[in-house]
Design a protein around this motif. Sequence first.
Motif, PDB file in Angstrom:
ATOM      1  N   LEU A  31     -14.626  20.748  -0.490  1.00  0.00           N
ATOM      2  CA  LEU A  31     -14.318  21.538  -1.689  1.00  0.00           C
ATOM      3  C   LEU A  31     -12.822  21.819  -1.835  1.00  0.00           C
ATOM      4  N   THR A  32     -12.039  20.769  -1.671  1.00  0.00           N
ATOM      5  CA  THR A  32     -10.596  20.886  -1.775  1.00  0.00           C
ATOM      6  C   THR A  32     -10.119  20.030  -2.947  1.00  0.00           C
ATOM      7  N   THR A  33      -9.218  20.590  -3.732  1.00  0.00           N
ATOM      8  CA  THR A  33      -8.647  19.829  -4.843  1.00  0.00           C
ATOM      9  C   THR A  33      -7.982  18.576  -4.297  1.00  0.00           C
ATOM     10  N   THR A  34      -8.287  17.460  -4.943  1.00  0.00           N
ATOM     11  CA  THR A  34      -7.727  16.185  -4.515  1.00  0.00           C
ATOM     12  C   THR A  34      -7.101  15.493  -5.715  1.00  0.00           C
ATOM     13  N   ILE A  35      -5.855  15.082  -5.563  1.00  0.00           N
ATOM     14  CA  ILE A  35      -5.192  14.266  -6.580  1.00  0.00           C
ATOM     15  C   ILE A  35      -5.217  12.844  -6.040  1.00  0.00           C
ATOM     16  N   TYR A  36      -5.847  11.977  -6.793  1.00  0.00           N
ATOM     17  CA  TYR A  36      -6.082  10.593  -6.364  1.00  0.00           C
ATOM     18  C   TYR A  36      -5.367   9.671  -7.337  1.00  0.00           C
ATOM     19  N   VAL A  37      -4.366   8.969  -6.863  1.00  0.00           N
ATOM     20  CA  VAL A  37      -3.588   8.061  -7.714  1.00  0.00           C
ATOM     21  C   VAL A  37      -4.153   6.657  -7.566  1.00  0.00           C
ATOM     22  N   THR A  38      -4.465   6.029  -8.698  1.00  0.00           N
ATOM     23  CA  THR A  38      -4.970   4.664  -8.668  1.00  0.00           C
ATOM     24  C   THR A  38      -4.672   3.956  -9.987  1.00  0.00           C
ATOM     25  N   HIS A  39      -4.558   2.641  -9.907  1.00  0.00           N
ATOM     26  CA  HIS A  39      -4.462   1.814 -11.104  1.00  0.00           C
ATOM     27  C   HIS A  39      -5.818   1.214 -11.432  1.00  0.00           C
ATOM     28  N   ASP A  40      -6.797   1.448 -10.561  1.00  0.00           N
ATOM     29  CA  ASP A  40      -8.129   0.875 -10.706  1.00  0.00           C
ATOM     30  C   ASP A  40      -8.992   1.808 -11.556  1.00  0.00           C
ATOM     31  N   GLN A  41      -9.321   1.360 -12.761  1.00  0.00           N
ATOM     32  CA  GLN A  41     -10.090   2.209 -13.669  1.00  0.00           C
ATOM     33  C   GLN A  41     -11.477   2.520 -13.134  1.00  0.00           C
ATOM     34  N   VAL A  42     -12.089   1.615 -12.372  1.00  0.00           N
ATOM     35  CA  VAL A  42     -13.414   1.877 -11.803  1.00  0.00           C
ATOM     36  C   VAL A  42     -13.328   3.030 -10.807  1.00  0.00           C
ATOM     37  N   GLU A  43     -12.288   3.026  -9.975  1.00  0.00           N
ATOM     38  CA  GLU A  43     -12.098   4.140  -9.043  1.00  0.00           C
ATOM     39  C   GLU A  43     -11.888   5.446  -9.795  1.00  0.00           C
ATOM     40  N   ALA A  44     -11.056   5.422 -10.811  1.00  0.00           N
ATOM     41  CA  ALA A  44     -10.784   6.641 -11.570  1.00  0.00           C
ATOM     42  C   ALA A  44     -12.048   7.173 -12.229  1.00  0.00           C
ATOM     43  N   PHE A  76      -3.512   2.946 -26.441  1.00  0.00           N
ATOM     44  CA  PHE A  76      -3.246   2.606 -25.043  1.00  0.00           C
ATOM     45  C   PHE A  76      -4.434   2.996 -24.177  1.00  0.00           C
ATOM     46  N   VAL A  77      -4.913   4.224 -24.311  1.00  0.00           N
ATOM     47  CA  VAL A  77      -6.050   4.687 -23.512  1.00  0.00           C
ATOM     48  C   VAL A  77      -7.293   3.865 -23.851  1.00  0.00           C
ATOM     49  N   ALA A  78      -7.505   3.576 -25.134  1.00  0.00           N
ATOM     50  CA  ALA A  78      -8.670   2.803 -25.571  1.00  0.00           C
ATOM     51  C   ALA A  78      -8.691   1.420 -24.932  1.00  0.00           C
ATOM     52  N   SER A  79      -7.513   0.818 -24.789  1.00  0.00           N
ATOM     53  CA  SER A  79      -7.469  -0.534 -24.247  1.00  0.00           C
ATOM     54  C   SER A  79      -7.262  -0.557 -22.735  1.00  0.00           C
ATOM     55  N   PHE A  80      -6.935   0.590 -22.133  1.00  0.00           N
ATOM     56  CA  PHE A  80      -6.737   0.656 -20.681  1.00  0.00           C
ATOM     57  C   PHE A  80      -8.066   0.763 -19.953  1.00  0.00           C
ATOM     58  N   LEU A  81      -8.981   1.584 -20.478  1.00  0.00           N
ATOM     59  CA  LEU A  81     -10.272   1.786 -19.828  1.00  0.00           C
ATOM     60  C   LEU A  81     -11.336   0.898 -20.459  1.00  0.00           C
ATOM     61  N   GLY A  82     -12.167   0.351 -19.613  1.00  0.00           N
ATOM     62  CA  GLY A  82     -13.267  -0.480 -20.081  1.00  0.00           C
ATOM     63  C   GLY A  82     -13.042  -1.936 -19.750  1.00  0.00           C
ATOM     64  N   THR A  83     -14.104  -2.600 -19.323  1.00  0.00           N
ATOM     65  CA  THR A  83     -14.057  -4.018 -19.017  1.00  0.00           C
ATOM     66  C   THR A  83     -15.218  -4.698 -19.707  1.00  0.00           C
ATOM     67  N   PRO A  84     -14.934  -5.464 -20.735  1.00  0.00           N
ATOM     68  CA  PRO A  84     -13.673  -5.651 -21.430  1.00  0.00           C
ATOM     69  C   PRO A  84     -13.244  -4.360 -22.139  1.00  0.00           C
ATOM     70  N   PRO A  85     -11.967  -4.286 -22.521  1.00  0.00           N
ATOM     71  CA  PRO A  85     -11.477  -3.070 -23.181  1.00  0.00           C
ATOM     72  C   PRO A  85     -12.011  -2.927 -24.609  1.00  0.00           C
ATOM     73  N   MET A  86     -11.733  -1.771 -25.200  1.00  0.00           N
ATOM     74  CA  MET A  86     -12.165  -1.506 -26.576  1.00  0.00           C
ATOM     75  C   MET A  86     -11.592  -2.570 -27.513  1.00  0.00           C
ATOM     76  N   ASN A  87     -12.423  -3.043 -28.426  1.00  0.00           N
ATOM     77  CA  ASN A  87     -11.960  -3.936 -29.484  1.00  0.00           C
ATOM     78  C   ASN A  87     -11.131  -3.123 -30.466  1.00  0.00           C
ATOM     79  N   LEU A  88     -10.003  -3.664 -30.890  1.00  0.00           N
ATOM     80  CA  LEU A  88      -9.146  -3.018 -31.876  1.00  0.00           C
ATOM     81  C   LEU A  88      -8.846  -4.026 -32.971  1.00  0.00           C
TER      82      LEU A  88
END
Length: 189
Positions: A31-44, A76-88
């Motif tokens: 139960l400790t606050t954790t800041i987790y840095v990642t470039h992996d959207q699945v991990e996030a 940016f957020v719309a196209s960063f998350l999701g595999t494949p990303p959001m269609n624009l």
Amino acid sequence: MFLLDEPLSNLDAKLRASARSELKRFQQTVLTTTIYVTHDQVEAMGMGDRIAVIDHGKLRQIGTPAEIYDDPADEFVASFLGTPPMNLIQRDGGSLGFRPEHFLPKELLNGAALTELAFRVDRMEYLGSERILYGAIDGFAAKREVTAKLPAHVPLTGIRAGEWHPFAVRETELRFFGRDGQRTKGTHG
């Protein structure tokens, strides 16, 4: 507080999934606050209670995984998350966005307000549990190749590469972005 900076980045996929599960369980136990840095959207998405999406030092959006994925603050957020990303696709000076899993053959969507789009399927990938269809939408310019993501059990009756097929998105699943790429709440981007 714990600060973890890409702790799993050098692990293979199987070990990474196992370690992710162990880290989440440990964090919930202590139960400790954790800041987790990642470039992996699945991990996030899988580990975070709240996610901060940062691009070149600029905070783009903060929220729960569902808020970030379902209601992105900008393109940016719309196209960063999701595999494949959001269609624009370009529309009315802005962009119309929709997730590939919401873009389905029209005959699969009934009883809801729909936006129908003619979709030319250029190629298909079978990935076991799902199929990804890649192509273009008639009459609209897209930021990148348009994708549809269908469960593998959905029959592709009459859908062939190189042909147009009526696809649709429920209007509740559409997202609109203005000229500046920021999310708008209206119906005309």
